[in-house]
Scaffold this active site. Structure first.
Site, mmCIF file in Angstrom:
data_model
loop_
_atom_site.group_PDB
_atom_site.id
_atom_site.type_symbol
_atom_site.label_atom_id
_atom_site.label_comp_id
_atom_site.label_asym_id
_atom_site.label_seq_id
_atom_site.Cartn_x
_atom_site.Cartn_y
_atom_site.Cartn_z
ATOM 1 N N GLY A 11 86.621 27.544 29.769
ATOM 2 C CA GLY A 11 87.653 27.502 30.805
ATOM 3 C C GLY A 11 88.675 28.613 30.737
ATOM 4 N N SER A 12 88.318 29.762 30.183
ATOM 5 C CA SER A 12 89.291 30.873 30.140
ATOM 6 C C SER A 12 89.623 31.315 31.557
ATOM 7 C CB SER A 12 88.774 32.045 29.306
ATOM 8 O OG SER A 12 87.716 32.701 29.956
ATOM 9 N N ASN A 13 88.643 31.268 32.464
ATOM 10 C CA ASN A 13 88.937 31.616 33.869
ATOM 11 C C ASN A 13 89.838 30.560 34.495
ATOM 12 O OD1 ASN A 13 87.452 34.095 34.966
ATOM 13 N ND2 ASN A 13 85.923 33.106 33.678
ATOM 14 N N ILE A 86 75.239 22.681 42.477
ATOM 15 C CA ILE A 86 76.035 21.789 43.313
ATOM 16 C C ILE A 86 75.098 21.113 44.316
ATOM 17 C CG2 ILE A 86 77.884 21.697 45.030
ATOM 18 C CD1 ILE A 86 78.990 22.389 42.325
ATOM 19 N N ASN A 100 82.462 30.651 43.779
ATOM 20 C CA ASN A 100 81.908 30.730 42.422
ATOM 21 C C ASN A 100 82.055 32.148 41.899
ATOM 22 O OD1 ASN A 100 80.352 29.916 40.076
ATOM 23 N ND2 ASN A 100 78.634 31.084 40.911
ATOM 24 N N HIS A 102 80.167 34.823 39.300
ATOM 25 C CA HIS A 102 78.915 35.042 38.570
ATOM 26 C C HIS A 102 79.092 36.297 37.708
ATOM 27 C CE1 HIS A 102 74.646 34.749 37.737
ATOM 28 N NE2 HIS A 102 74.536 36.028 37.980
HETATM 29 C C1 GRF Z 1 82.132 33.231 32.975
HETATM 30 O O1 GRF Z 1 81.498 34.344 32.391
HETATM 31 C C2 GRF Z 1 81.603 33.016 34.365
HETATM 32 O O2 GRF Z 1 81.237 34.207 35.021
HETATM 33 C C3 GRF Z 1 80.377 32.200 34.116
HETATM 34 O O3 GRF Z 1 80.707 31.335 33.059
HETATM 35 C C4 GRF Z 1 81.721 31.952 32.265
HETATM 36 C C5 GRF Z 1 82.861 30.986 32.163
HETATM 37 O O4 GRF Z 1 83.708 31.410 31.162
HETATM 38 N N1 GRF Z 1 80.003 31.481 35.304
HETATM 39 P P1 GRF Z 1 85.050 30.527 30.912
HETATM 40 O O5 GRF Z 1 84.584 29.096 30.656
HETATM 41 O O6 GRF Z 1 85.890 30.642 32.151
HETATM 42 O O7 GRF Z 1 85.687 31.158 29.700
#
Ligand code: GRF
Length: 186
Positions: A11-13, A86, A100, A102
């Site tokens: 979940g870093s994003n 999904i 999403n 990718h």
């Molecule tokens: C990211 O590299 C994203 O592109 C892919 O999964 C990873 C998620 O990383 N779909 P995080 O969990 O947000 O750190």
């Protein structure tokens, strides 16, 4: 605007997105939902006081996730490292309102199972001189929705799957929150 983030892992994003909208008066991260009860993203949600919701693939396919999103009046669904496909009823309910990210330059390296280190290994094995990220709308076909944004970074034969992953994560953190903000009008 009320946004939900679906994530299966670290979940870093999701954290970068929660940070970005923390003081926004136009959009809020109203829910973090995961198919993995032990996903670290749920810990990150607690830090930002964002409500969480966990579900199984069976429950998602049975419509439980859609019910929850509607009960929370979610306007946009953000997939940030969500590893399940999904179901069609969900993409239809959030048509043009589900996005999403990718970790490659679609249409290259897309499709089922092409996520995480598999993608970076494939990019390295192909000898590509660049890679990057693709932010796209989600439709019924894996990784084939309308592309909203792409960014690339050079790579060399000296890169490993791990150093490629680091470069891609850096691009994700740099761009995803802002692109989501532009999409939802916040
Ligand atoms: C990211 O590299 C994203 O592109 C892919 O999964 C990873 C998620 O990383 N779909 P995080 O969990 O947000 O750190």
């Amino acid at each position: 605007k009320r946004l939900a983030i679906l994530a299966s892992g670290s979940g870093s994003n999701a954290e970068k997105i929660m940070e970005y909208f923390q003081h926004s008066d136009k959009a809020e991260i109203a829910l973090i939902a995961s198919n993995k009860p032990d996903a670290f993203v749920l810990e990150r949600a607690k830090k930002f006081d964002v409500p969480t919701f966990t579900f199984s693939r069976k429950e998602m396919d049975a419509g439980i996730l859609l019910e929850k999103l509607q009960a929370e009046t979610i306007d946009w669904v953000i997939l940030a490292g969500f590893l399940l496909k999904i179901p069609d009823h969900l993409t239809q309910a959030y048509s043009d309102k589900m996005v999403n990210i990718h970790p490659a330059l679609l249409p290259k390296y897309g499709g089922k199972g092409m996520y995480g280190s598999f993608v970076h290994e494939a990019v390295k094995a192909a000898g590509d001189t660049d890679t990057g990220i693709t932010i796209h709308l989600v439709n019924e076909h894996y990784d084939e929705g309308k592309i909203i944004f792409q960014a690339s970074t050079p790579i060399s034969p000296l890169d490993t799957a791990d150093t490629i992953a680091d470069k891609v994560h850096a691009l994700e953190h740099e761009h995803f929150p802002r692109v989501v903000g532009e999409l939802v009008g916040a």
